[in-house]
Design a protein around this motif. Structure first.
Motif, PDB file in Angstrom:
ATOM      1  N   LYS A  85       0.843  -1.191   0.000  1.00 36.59           N
ATOM      2  CA  LYS A  85       0.000   0.000   0.000  1.00 36.59           C
ATOM      3  C   LYS A  85       0.883   1.248   0.000  1.00 36.59           C
ATOM      4  O   LYS A  85       1.802   1.378   0.795  1.00 36.59           O
ATOM      5  N   THR A 126      -4.356  11.148  -2.419  1.00 37.62           N
ATOM      6  CA  THR A 126      -5.265  10.012  -2.500  1.00 37.62           C
ATOM      7  C   THR A 126      -6.651  10.574  -2.768  1.00 37.62           C
ATOM      8  O   THR A 126      -7.095  11.506  -2.101  1.00 37.62           O
ATOM      9  N   SER A 145     -11.298   6.216  -8.389  1.00 34.03           N
ATOM     10  CA  SER A 145     -10.303   6.105  -9.452  1.00 34.03           C
ATOM     11  C   SER A 145     -10.616   7.024 -10.636  1.00 34.03           C
ATOM     12  O   SER A 145      -9.704   7.479 -11.321  1.00 34.03           O
ATOM     13  N   ASP A 149      -0.897   4.143  -7.530  1.00 35.99           N
ATOM     14  CA  ASP A 149      -1.282   2.924  -6.823  1.00 35.99           C
ATOM     15  C   ASP A 149      -2.750   3.067  -6.430  1.00 35.99           C
ATOM     16  O   ASP A 149      -3.072   3.823  -5.509  1.00 35.99           O
ATOM     17  N   GLY A 150      -3.616   2.393  -7.161  1.00 37.69           N
ATOM     18  CA  GLY A 150      -5.051   2.510  -6.884  1.00 37.69           C
ATOM     19  C   GLY A 150      -5.515   3.927  -7.105  1.00 37.69           C
ATOM     20  O   GLY A 150      -5.418   4.461  -8.194  1.00 37.69           O
ATOM     21  N   THR A 151      -5.993   4.566  -6.040  1.00 37.31           N
ATOM     22  CA  THR A 151      -6.474   5.945  -6.143  1.00 37.31           C
ATOM     23  C   THR A 151      -5.454   6.943  -5.595  1.00 37.31           C
ATOM     24  O   THR A 151      -5.782   8.105  -5.354  1.00 37.31           O
ATOM     25  N   CYS A 181       4.392  -1.734  -4.332  1.00 33.61           N
ATOM     26  CA  CYS A 181       3.093  -1.357  -4.879  1.00 33.61           C
ATOM     27  C   CYS A 181       3.255  -0.361  -6.019  1.00 33.61           C
ATOM     28  O   CYS A 181       4.325   0.193  -6.218  1.00 33.61           O
TER      29      CYS A 181
END
Length: 179
Positions: free
Chosen positions: A56, A123, A127, A146-148, A175
């Motif tokens: 993460k 963050t 998305s 990484d993701g959002t 990540c």
């Protein structure tokens, strides 16, 4: 208390940071990694992930990678993490759930940073907003996604290479991907 408010996008902040020193005529766009000289402090030599953050991308991971590298640069001997997202365009600000911006200072107590937003951590709630931000605000600026969550490193510091620094952060959290 923060006395400087910049109402520009992250990309504009990065350009400002890259051009803010009157003594330096450094380009605002980093050269490809193959043409750069080997970095003496571009990334920490040890990028072992911490157990709590493995997998993460967190602000704590970014801080742990940025601080030791940035303070070695002559334009960033003192740094400050600002967590107020006021510098983010209002269009995105409502969807920001975590924010951190690393400003560089030459001395303790300096009211106006020497370099603004040399690292930015964001963050988003979803998305779609993150992708819109990356596409429309960052353009061709290298970033770690990484993701959002997205991390951007400014190109204004002499001893910090953007892509290797982003890869170091990615390795530390195991990540994300560097764009």
């Amino acid at each position: 208390m923060r006395t400087l408010t910049v109402s520009a996008t992250a990309a504009a902040l990065l350009l400002l940071a890259a051009c803010s020193s009157p003594k330096t005529a450094a380009p605002t766009v980093a050269a490809p990694a193959a043409s750069q000289a080997p970095a003496t402090s571009a990334a920490p030599t040890s990028a072992a992930p911490t157990t709590a953050a493995a997998g993460k991308l967190t602000l704590d991971v970014v801080k742990s990678q940025i601080q030791p590298v940035f303070v070695k640069d002559p334009d960033c001997p003192k740094g400050e993490w600002v967590t107020d997202p006021a510098n983010i365009d209002a269009k995105y600000r409502a969807n920001v759930t975590a924010f951190g911006e690393y400003d560089c200072h030459l001395a303790d107590g300096e009211m106006i940073p020497h370099r603004v937003a040399q690292a930015v951590y964001l963050t988003f709630q979803d998305s779609h907003t993150m992708n819109d931000y990356v596409d429309n605000e960052l353009g061709m600026v290298p970033s770690l996604v990484d993701g959002t969550t997205v991390v951007v490193i400014g190109s204004g510091l002499k001893t910090v290479q953007t892509r290797p620094m982003l890869r170091s952060i990615s390795q530390a959290c195991v990540c994300g991907h560097v764009t």
